[in-house]
Design a protein around this motif. Structure first.
Motif, PDB file in Angstrom:
ATOM      1  N   GLN A  30       0.832  -1.194   0.000  1.00  0.00           N
ATOM      2  CA  GLN A  30       0.000   0.000   0.000  1.00  0.00           C
ATOM      3  C   GLN A  30       0.870   1.249   0.000  1.00  0.00           C
ATOM      4  N   ALA A  31       0.489   2.236  -0.837  1.00  0.00           N
ATOM      5  CA  ALA A  31       1.249   3.477  -0.947  1.00  0.00           C
ATOM      6  C   ALA A  31       0.968   4.385   0.237  1.00  0.00           C
ATOM      7  N   ALA A  32       1.963   5.245   0.547  1.00  0.00           N
ATOM      8  CA  ALA A  32       1.774   6.253   1.582  1.00  0.00           C
ATOM      9  C   ALA A  32       1.034   7.446   0.980  1.00  0.00           C
ATOM     10  N   ARG A  33       0.317   8.196   1.798  1.00  0.00           N
ATOM     11  CA  ARG A  33      -0.427   9.366   1.345  1.00  0.00           C
ATOM     12  C   ARG A  33       0.122  10.616   2.030  1.00  0.00           C
ATOM     13  N   ASP A  34       0.234  11.734   1.214  1.00  0.00           N
ATOM     14  CA  ASP A  34       0.687  13.023   1.739  1.00  0.00           C
ATOM     15  C   ASP A  34      -0.301  14.075   1.233  1.00  0.00           C
ATOM     16  N   PRO A  35      -1.020  14.776   2.137  1.00  0.00           N
ATOM     17  CA  PRO A  35      -2.018  15.751   1.693  1.00  0.00           C
ATOM     18  C   PRO A  35      -1.425  16.911   0.912  1.00  0.00           C
ATOM     19  N   ASP A  36      -0.097  17.163   1.054  1.00  0.00           N
ATOM     20  CA  ASP A  36       0.511  18.262   0.316  1.00  0.00           C
ATOM     21  C   ASP A  36       0.504  17.945  -1.179  1.00  0.00           C
ATOM     22  N   SER A  37       0.772  18.968  -1.965  1.00  0.00           N
ATOM     23  CA  SER A  37       0.725  18.815  -3.425  1.00  0.00           C
ATOM     24  C   SER A  37       2.088  19.106  -4.029  1.00  0.00           C
ATOM     25  N   GLY A  38       2.197  18.767  -5.297  1.00  0.00           N
ATOM     26  CA  GLY A  38       3.438  19.046  -6.021  1.00  0.00           C
ATOM     27  C   GLY A  38       4.599  18.278  -5.467  1.00  0.00           C
ATOM     28  N   THR A  39       5.714  18.985  -5.362  1.00  0.00           N
ATOM     29  CA  THR A  39       6.921  18.317  -4.871  1.00  0.00           C
ATOM     30  C   THR A  39       6.847  18.012  -3.390  1.00  0.00           C
ATOM     31  N   ASN A  40       5.880  18.609  -2.706  1.00  0.00           N
ATOM     32  CA  ASN A  40       5.733  18.327  -1.276  1.00  0.00           C
ATOM     33  C   ASN A  40       5.041  16.996  -1.013  1.00  0.00           C
ATOM     34  N   SER A  41       4.500  16.349  -2.025  1.00  0.00           N
ATOM     35  CA  SER A  41       3.859  15.042  -1.855  1.00  0.00           C
ATOM     36  C   SER A  41       4.920  13.954  -1.867  1.00  0.00           C
ATOM     37  N   VAL A  42       4.495  12.668  -1.762  1.00  0.00           N
ATOM     38  CA  VAL A  42       5.431  11.539  -1.702  1.00  0.00           C
ATOM     39  C   VAL A  42       6.196  11.459  -3.008  1.00  0.00           C
ATOM     40  N   GLN A  43       7.545  11.375  -2.879  1.00  0.00           N
ATOM     41  CA  GLN A  43       8.394  11.338  -4.063  1.00  0.00           C
ATOM     42  C   GLN A  43       9.158  10.024  -4.203  1.00  0.00           C
ATOM     43  N   THR A  44       9.447   9.353  -3.092  1.00  0.00           N
ATOM     44  CA  THR A  44      10.233   8.125  -3.182  1.00  0.00           C
ATOM     45  C   THR A  44      10.018   7.279  -1.932  1.00  0.00           C
ATOM     46  N   TYR A  45      10.494   5.970  -1.983  1.00  0.00           N
ATOM     47  CA  TYR A  45      10.417   5.017  -0.877  1.00  0.00           C
ATOM     48  C   TYR A  45      11.794   4.415  -0.661  1.00  0.00           C
ATOM     49  N   LYS A  46      12.099   4.034   0.598  1.00  0.00           N
ATOM     50  CA  LYS A  46      13.333   3.353   0.937  1.00  0.00           C
ATOM     51  C   LYS A  46      13.005   2.103   1.756  1.00  0.00           C
ATOM     52  N   LEU A  47      13.716   0.987   1.543  1.00  0.00           N
ATOM     53  CA  LEU A  47      13.525  -0.285   2.245  1.00  0.00           C
ATOM     54  C   LEU A  47      14.761  -0.574   3.068  1.00  0.00           C
ATOM     55  N   SER A  48      14.546  -1.032   4.299  1.00  0.00           N
ATOM     56  CA  SER A  48      15.670  -1.359   5.176  1.00  0.00           C
ATOM     57  C   SER A  48      16.483  -2.501   4.581  1.00  0.00           C
ATOM     58  N   HIS A  49      17.766  -2.571   5.002  1.00  0.00           N
ATOM     59  CA  HIS A  49      18.675  -3.565   4.441  1.00  0.00           C
ATOM     60  C   HIS A  49      18.248  -4.977   4.839  1.00  0.00           C
ATOM     61  N   ASN A  50      18.275  -5.940   3.866  1.00  0.00           N
ATOM     62  CA  ASN A  50      17.965  -7.341   4.130  1.00  0.00           C
ATOM     63  C   ASN A  50      18.578  -8.164   3.006  1.00  0.00           C
ATOM     64  N   ASP A  51      18.593  -9.505   3.197  1.00  0.00           N
ATOM     65  CA  ASP A  51      19.237 -10.409   2.248  1.00  0.00           C
ATOM     66  C   ASP A  51      18.292 -10.976   1.207  1.00  0.00           C
ATOM     67  N   HIS A  52      16.974 -10.792   1.388  1.00  0.00           N
ATOM     68  CA  HIS A  52      16.045 -11.537   0.527  1.00  0.00           C
ATOM     69  C   HIS A  52      15.199 -10.637  -0.377  1.00  0.00           C
ATOM     70  N   PHE A  53      14.973  -9.379  -0.027  1.00  0.00           N
ATOM     71  CA  PHE A  53      14.009  -8.573  -0.769  1.00  0.00           C
ATOM     72  C   PHE A  53      14.653  -7.251  -1.214  1.00  0.00           C
TER      73      PHE A  53
END
Length: 790
Positions: A157-180
């Motif tokens: 599921q995507a994250a939601r940010d009520p702000d608009s434009g560049t203030n909205s969600v731009q990217t995601y980061k995943l913690s370090h792991n060996d499988h994913f």
């Protein structure tokens, strides 16, 4: 949305109107300006100077009514009429005002008068990065099979940010792991994170994986939000069970009883759930003979003896045990178990009944042979030496025969089937081995019946109570007898012992069912005729020879209310309960008029009679005693009282359904003795005056003697001429108080006579021909020859 459409329509109408005015007057009256402010401005922040930007003299603003007249956000702004500046009312949140609309515009309409001017102001709310990305949940749990292939994709599921434009969600980061690893997909409504498996999973190494997914917006500095992803690695059946030992060897005595646990094997499986649950079974190569001797507990792995082992047959067994898991496609492992048998004294004696009587009579003499028994033991030497015995509390014993290990079972005492009809004899054979072995055998000996018991009645004597007026042929009661013998010796038939004596005459009125002892009456009984009687019932069994017994049956007849009360007095000549009583008019209250007598053949309450007045012409004159039937006057007579009164008396018993009878008493009120005689003379001659009472009394007293003489003469003449043409009946009135006279009336031929004389006693009579105090008076009633009138 509808409000905005209406607003734009009004705005368009206003613009058209102002264009028309400008065309009419030759000058413009409206203009439009636009401002921009950032959200989250403080209350009272200035947006812009409308008067200055429109070129309007600020000194005329108040006179011309400078104001906001229509807007999509009127409550968020206000204008100052002193300087024409547009201010912010309260804090403005772009996400609340415009949600996700871009750009965020708020339209205001400014009006002035004298002359009328309308100006449009558009305020753009600029976004600031005041919201962090946020996931719908704080934690997400995924279940992934350990057999999942690398490259498998799992959208998140995507994250939601009520702000608009560049203030909205731009990217995601995943913690370090060996499988994913993480892949981000762009869509119109935002960026979608996708989890991709790039290394195979192994549940036996790692059961759970915890990841942290972070969403970042484009603000400066950027804001972020995180979700914790918990991955449960689901097991597949990829491991076979493994035994804990390489070899299993055990020794076992050959006399090990069935159910003995030989040993317990154990295997483990590193899989989980059903895939890791191990079950045990005999191997596929184990033959049927071994399966009859041994079994393995599928859950615990215990090997159990299920059959009898014999060292002389086989001294060593090798069994294959299979351990398998419960996977959909189970995996299995086999292991051999060696069982060595140790020899012991394991053969118990065996008994055989070679001859057995199915039943022996209960009158058998002591020493009668019942059965022949032979005993054997497969062991030899001391282990094959046998002793045989039975319990001492039975009338049987064992007699050894000359042949080895053969015994005769004989009776040792007298038998009685009624005391015990069956003996379960337990024979015990025991060898001399160490430890000693024995065997037990039970034989059943039945005792056949002999007819040695007479029938016995359940009661002696019997007493039965029968209501009179019973229905003929209907069951009255029953007798019952039992016989301790069995079969035909216990089949009982019933008979009535009939004698010709007077005491047993009622036995001809009753009958008995010979099979069940039910007794019926052939006629109805009458309590008033017979109250009790007695008879005898004979019970006979069907043995040979038969035995019998008898019992006395006492029958008591119970009374029913079946008799109507009978009126004894008064009774008229034709049999009806009707009588005439004459009393003087001058009697006092309490005077006994007469007494109604009745009788009821029933007894108890059924025969207890009560009297009541049903009809009376004058209730205040007469009273009736409800228990004695006496009729008495309640008061003195007056001149206005009628001369004749009719009393209807009801006589009823006290049965549950009471029966009754009625009697009629006609009371005639007459004048005293002298007045009565004068009245009769007056009626005969019909020429005296009624208003001179003294004259009639003198005439009556003077005529009494003459009338008696004439009456005697008439009587003599009548008897001579019609000696058989008269009949008489006397109605006597008893218990008169005072000096009142007693009168008797009778008829002879077509004449009616009345004798007036002193008070008579009950039962006195007047002989025909007597001329004492006799008056002859005309008969004014219906003339019936020879009928007595009362």
């Amino acid at each position: 949305m509808e409000q905005r459409q209406r607003f734009h329509q009004l705005e368009l109408n206003a613009k058209l109107a102002f264009i028309a005015v400008s065309l009419l007057f030759g000058r413009a009256v409206w203009a439009q300006i636009r401002y921009s402010i950032s959200e989250e401005q403080k209350d009272g922040a200035a947006v812009g100077n409308i008067a200055k930007d429109l070129g309007i003299d600020y000194r005329t603003l108040k006179e011309r009514g400078f104001r906001i007249v229509s807007t999509s956000g009127e409550s968020m702004f206000s204008v100052n009429q002193n300087d024409g500046v547009l201010y912010v009312n309260g804090k403005i949140d772009r996400e609340e005002v415009c949600e996700r609309s871009t750009p965020c515009l708020i339209n205001l309409k400014i009006a002035l008068e004298n002359p009328l001017e309308i100006h449009y102001v558009a305020v753009e709310i600029l976004d600031v990065n005041d919201h962090s990305p946020r996931f719908p949940e704080n934690e997400k749990r995924l279940e992934i099979w350990e057999s999942a292939m690398p490259g498998a994709r799992y959208p998140l599921q995507a994250a939601r940010d009520p702000d608009s434009g560049t203030n909205s969600v731009q990217t995601y980061k995943l913690s370090h792991n060996d499988h994913f690893r993480l892949e981000i997909k762009d869509r119109e409504d935002g960026k979608i994170p996708i989890l991709i498996l790039h290394k195979p999973l192994d549940r036996e190494v790692t059961k759970n994986i915890k990841l942290l997914l972070t969403a970042l917006d484009g603000g400066k500095p950027p804001k972020s939000g995180s979700i914790e992803i918990l991955i449960d690695v689901l097991d597949i059946n990829d491991n076979a069970p493994v035994f804990t030992k390489e070899t299993y060897t055990v020794t076992l005595n050959e006399n090990a009883p069935v159910g003995t646990t030989i040993l317990q094997i154990n295997a483990t499986d590193s899989d989980e759930g059903q895939n890791g649950q191990v079950v045990y079974a005999l191997g596929n190569n184990v033959n049927d003979n071994l399966r009859e001797l041994f079994e393995v507990n599928s859950v615990t792995g215990e090997i159990i003896v299920t059959g009898l082992l014999d060292f002389e047959v086989k001294d060593i067994y090798e069994i294959d045990i299979q351990a398998s898991d419960k996977g959909i496609v189970p995996l299995a492992t086999d292991k051999s178990v060696v069982i060595k048998i140790v020899d012991v004294n394991d053969n118990a004696p065996e008994m055989e009944v070679t001859s057995l009587s199915s039943a022996i009579p209960e009158d058998s003499r002591p020493g009668t042979t019942v059965a022949l028994i032979s005993v054997t033991d497969l062991d030899s030497g001391v282990n094959g030496k046998i002793s045989c015995s039975l319990s001492d509390d039975i009338p049987f014993k064992l007699m050894p025969l000359p042949q080895d290990n053969i015994y005769s079972l004989v009776t040792s005492a007298l038998l009685d089937r009624e005391t015990k009809f069956q003996y379960d004899i337990t024979l015990v054979a025991k060898d001399a081995g160490q430890p000693s072995l024995s065997s037990v055998k039970t034989i059943t000996v039945l005792i056949s019946d002999v007819n040695d018991n007479s029938p016995e009645f359940s009661f002696s004597p019997y007493a039965f109570y029968v209501m009179e007026n019973n229905v003929p042929g209907k069951l009255l009661f029953s007798v019952s007898a039992s016989d301790k013998d069995s079969n035909e010796n216990a089949i009982i038939s019933y008979h009535i012992w009939r004698e010709s004596s007077e005491e047993n005459k009622y036995t001809s009125f009753i009958n008995i069912n010979s099979e069940n002892g039910e007794i019926y009456a052939l006629k109805s009984f009458d309590f008033e005729t017979v109250k009790t009687f007695q008879f005898h019932v004979l019970a006979t069994d069907s043995g040979s020879p038969s035995l019998s017994s008898n019992v006395t049956v006492n029958v008591f007849i119970l009374d029913q209310n079946d008799n109507v009360p009978v009126i004894l007095y008064p009774v008229s000549a034709n049999g009806s309960a009707e009588g005439v009583e004459e009393i003087p008019r001058n009697v006092n209250a309490g005077h006994l008029v007469t007494k109604v007598r009745a009788y009821d053949a029933d007894i108890g309450y059924n025969g207890w009679l009560l009297f009541s007045l049903q009809e009376v012409s004058e209730h205040s004159l007469f009273g009736l005693d409800r228990y004695t039937g006496q009729i008495r006057t309640l008061r003195s007579f007056t001149e206005t009282d009628e001369a004749q009164h009719k009393l209807l008396i009801l006589v009823k018993d006290n049965g549950n359904v009471s029966l009754s009878a009625t009697a009629t008493v006609i009371v005639k009120v007459v004048e005293p003795k002298e007045a009565f005689a004068a009245s009769d003379v007056k009626n005969a001659v019909k020429d005296e005056e009624e208003n001179d009472v003294t004259f009639y009394l003198i005439i009556t007293l003077g005529s009494v003697s003459v009338l008696f003489v004439i009456s005697i003469i008439v009587l003599i003449v009548m008897q001579c001429s019609k000696s058989t043409d008269y009949s008489s009946k006397y109605l006597q009135d008893t218990n008169y108080d005072g000096t009142l006279c007693h009168s008797i009336q009778y008829r002879s031929g077509d004449k009616r006579y009345m004798l007036v004389g002193p008070r008579m006693s009950i039962g006195s009579t007047i002989a025909p021909g007597s001329n004492r105090n006799t008056l002859v008076i005309p008969d004014r009633r219906r003339r019936d020859s020879g009928e007595v009138r009362e």
